[in-house]
Design a protein around this motif. Structure first.
Motif, PDB file in Angstrom:
ATOM      1  N   THR A  31       0.856  -1.182   0.000  1.00 37.28           N
ATOM      2  CA  THR A  31       0.000   0.000   0.000  1.00 37.28           C
ATOM      3  C   THR A  31       0.892   1.232   0.000  1.00 37.28           C
ATOM      4  OG1 THR A  31      -1.402  -1.211   1.559  1.00 37.28           O
ATOM      5  CG2 THR A  31      -2.003   1.066   1.129  1.00 37.28           C
ATOM      6  N   GLN A  32       0.531   2.211  -0.815  1.00 40.35           N
ATOM      7  CA  GLN A  32       1.253   3.474  -0.755  1.00 40.35           C
ATOM      8  C   GLN A  32       0.718   4.262   0.430  1.00 40.35           C
ATOM      9  OE1 GLN A  32       0.351   4.737  -4.806  1.00 40.35           O
ATOM     10  NE2 GLN A  32       2.494   4.428  -5.343  1.00 40.35           N
ATOM     11  N   VAL A  33       1.599   4.713   1.274  1.00 41.92           N
ATOM     12  CA  VAL A  33       1.179   5.472   2.452  1.00 41.92           C
ATOM     13  C   VAL A  33       2.010   6.754   2.544  1.00 41.92           C
ATOM     14  CG1 VAL A  33       0.470   3.419   3.752  1.00 41.92           C
ATOM     15  CG2 VAL A  33       2.807   4.290   4.000  1.00 41.92           C
ATOM     16  N   THR A  34       1.562   7.670   3.384  1.00 41.53           N
ATOM     17  CA  THR A  34       2.429   8.778   3.770  1.00 41.53           C
ATOM     18  C   THR A  34       2.607   8.697   5.271  1.00 41.53           C
ATOM     19  OG1 THR A  34       0.556  10.284   3.998  1.00 41.53           O
ATOM     20  CG2 THR A  34       1.702  10.305   1.888  1.00 41.53           C
ATOM     21  N   GLY A  35       3.788   9.028   5.714  1.00 41.06           N
ATOM     22  CA  GLY A  35       4.034   8.909   7.145  1.00 41.06           C
ATOM     23  C   GLY A  35       5.165   9.807   7.601  1.00 41.06           C
ATOM     24  N   ARG A  36       5.401   9.735   8.881  1.00 40.60           N
ATOM     25  CA  ARG A  36       6.521  10.476   9.430  1.00 40.60           C
ATOM     26  C   ARG A  36       7.174   9.648  10.527  1.00 40.60           C
ATOM     27  NH1 ARG A  36       3.551  15.285  12.908  1.00 40.60           N
ATOM     28  NH2 ARG A  36       2.823  13.938  14.587  1.00 40.60           N
ATOM     29  N   GLY A  37       8.452   9.871  10.723  1.00 41.84           N
ATOM     30  CA  GLY A  37       9.191   9.178  11.766  1.00 41.84           C
ATOM     31  C   GLY A  37       9.683  10.173  12.791  1.00 41.84           C
ATOM     32  N   GLY A  38      10.818   9.881  13.368  1.00 45.67           N
ATOM     33  CA  GLY A  38      11.316  10.677  14.474  1.00 45.67           C
ATOM     34  C   GLY A  38      11.738  12.082  14.100  1.00 45.67           C
ATOM     35  N   GLN A  39      12.113  12.272  12.814  1.00 46.31           N
ATOM     36  CA  GLN A  39      12.578  13.617  12.422  1.00 46.31           C
ATOM     37  C   GLN A  39      11.408  14.505  12.006  1.00 46.31           C
ATOM     38  OE1 GLN A  39      13.939  10.768  11.158  1.00 46.31           O
ATOM     39  NE2 GLN A  39      15.741  10.769  12.474  1.00 46.31           N
ATOM     40  N   ARG A  40      10.211  13.953  12.005  1.00 44.53           N
ATOM     41  CA  ARG A  40       8.994  14.694  11.679  1.00 44.53           C
ATOM     42  C   ARG A  40       9.066  15.350  10.305  1.00 44.53           C
ATOM     43  NH1 ARG A  40       8.906  18.038  17.038  1.00 44.53           N
ATOM     44  NH2 ARG A  40      11.097  17.516  16.837  1.00 44.53           N
ATOM     45  N   GLY A  41       9.531  14.600   9.311  1.00 40.89           N
ATOM     46  CA  GLY A  41       9.550  15.097   7.943  1.00 40.89           C
ATOM     47  C   GLY A  41      10.875  15.745   7.588  1.00 40.89           C
ATOM     48  N   ILE A  42      10.873  16.480   6.479  1.00 40.23           N
ATOM     49  CA  ILE A  42      12.101  17.140   6.029  1.00 40.23           C
ATOM     50  C   ILE A  42      11.807  18.605   5.703  1.00 40.23           C
ATOM     51  CG2 ILE A  42      13.332  15.115   5.149  1.00 40.23           C
ATOM     52  CD1 ILE A  42      12.229  15.692   2.407  1.00 40.23           C
ATOM     53  N   VAL A  43      12.852  19.415   5.756  1.00 38.53           N
ATOM     54  CA  VAL A  43      12.715  20.846   5.474  1.00 38.53           C
ATOM     55  C   VAL A  43      13.463  21.160   4.180  1.00 38.53           C
ATOM     56  CG1 VAL A  43      13.103  23.184   6.334  1.00 38.53           C
ATOM     57  CG2 VAL A  43      12.629  21.325   7.948  1.00 38.53           C
ATOM     58  N   HIS A  44      12.730  21.686   3.183  1.00 34.13           N
ATOM     59  CA  HIS A  44      13.346  22.156   1.940  1.00 34.13           C
ATOM     60  C   HIS A  44      13.538  23.661   2.040  1.00 34.13           C
ATOM     61  CE1 HIS A  44      12.719  18.473  -0.289  1.00 34.13           C
ATOM     62  NE2 HIS A  44      11.448  18.450   0.080  1.00 34.13           N
ATOM     63  N   THR A  45      14.488  24.182   1.256  1.00 35.90           N
ATOM     64  CA  THR A  45      14.615  25.637   1.140  1.00 35.90           C
ATOM     65  C   THR A  45      14.031  26.061  -0.208  1.00 35.90           C
ATOM     66  OG1 THR A  45      16.622  25.550   2.444  1.00 35.90           O
ATOM     67  CG2 THR A  45      16.212  27.583   1.242  1.00 35.90           C
ATOM     68  N   GLY A  46      13.023  26.931  -0.188  1.00 37.81           N
ATOM     69  CA  GLY A  46      12.369  27.397  -1.408  1.00 37.81           C
ATOM     70  C   GLY A  46      13.239  28.377  -2.171  1.00 37.81           C
ATOM     71  N   ARG A  47      12.792  28.775  -3.392  1.00 41.05           N
ATOM     72  CA  ARG A  47      13.590  29.656  -4.241  1.00 41.05           C
ATOM     73  C   ARG A  47      13.817  31.026  -3.599  1.00 41.05           C
ATOM     74  NH1 ARG A  47      11.367  29.226 -10.304  1.00 41.05           N
ATOM     75  NH2 ARG A  47       9.861  27.851  -9.307  1.00 41.05           N
ATOM     76  N   ALA A  48      12.853  31.458  -2.808  1.00 40.46           N
ATOM     77  CA  ALA A  48      13.008  32.747  -2.130  1.00 40.46           C
ATOM     78  C   ALA A  48      13.731  32.599  -0.792  1.00 40.46           C
ATOM     79  CB  ALA A  48      11.624  33.368  -1.917  1.00 40.46           C
ATOM     80  N   GLY A  49      14.276  31.395  -0.559  1.00 36.23           N
ATOM     81  CA  GLY A  49      15.018  31.186   0.670  1.00 36.23           C
ATOM     82  C   GLY A  49      14.161  30.793   1.857  1.00 36.23           C
TER      83      GLY A  49
END
Ligand SMILES: Nc1ncnc2c1ncn2[C@@H]1O[C@H](COP(=O)(O)OP(=O)(O)OP(=O)(O)O)[C@@H](O)[C@H]1O
Ligand SMILES: [Mg+2]
Length: 113
Positions: A31-49
């Motif tokens: 099954t395709q799922v979405t979830g989170r573990g201990g790091q509670r996801g990830i942080v991206h930096t957008g084009r405007a910073g």
């Protein structure tokens, strides 16, 4: 009988499935799922910073019912084939299963797994 519920990286499905098959384990569900573990996801930096937090990440849930005597072997196979060594490699849960019935024959228990 036990149900192995493994949350893995989606891109690891083929190698995990092939490795299980090589060892004689064929029956499974994904099954395709979405979830989170201990790091509670990830942080991206957008084009405007700006920081963009992605809380729930796509993962794959693999479920299979196996005989008690196969649990450690299946855990080893999943670990060896799904591991990258980086955070987010996933998790395995082992659940007790009351019974298994093969619909075609009516067989029950280990014989039906
Ligand atoms: N305690 C939990 N209960 C249910 N699902 C979980 C749990 N922990 C992790 N998951 C599922 O497994 C996925 C992968 O978790 P992940 O591998 O990041 O666990 P972790 O504990 O953060 O380990 P690591 O530090 O190696 O990243 C999550 O996205 C989520 O789908
Ligand atoms: Mg994590």
């Amino acid at each position: 009988m036990k149900k192995v519920e493994a949350i893995i990286r989606p891109e690891k499905l083929t190698i995990v499935k092939d490795s299980l098959g090589d060892a004689g384990f064929y029956g499974l569900n994904t099954t395709q799922v979405t979830g989170r573990g201990g790091q509670r996801g990830i942080v991206h930096t957008g084009r405007a910073g700006q920081s963009i937090v992605v809380d729930m990440l796509p993962k794959l849930k693999l479920e299979m019912v196996i005989n008690d005597s196969d649990v450690e072997a299946v855990i080893d196979i999943i670990i060896q084939s799904a591991r990258t060594g980086e955070i987010g490699d996933g998790k395995i849960f082992i659940h007790p299963v009351e019974d298994t019935i093969r619909v075609r024959t009516g067989e029950r228990g280990n014989a039906a797994v």
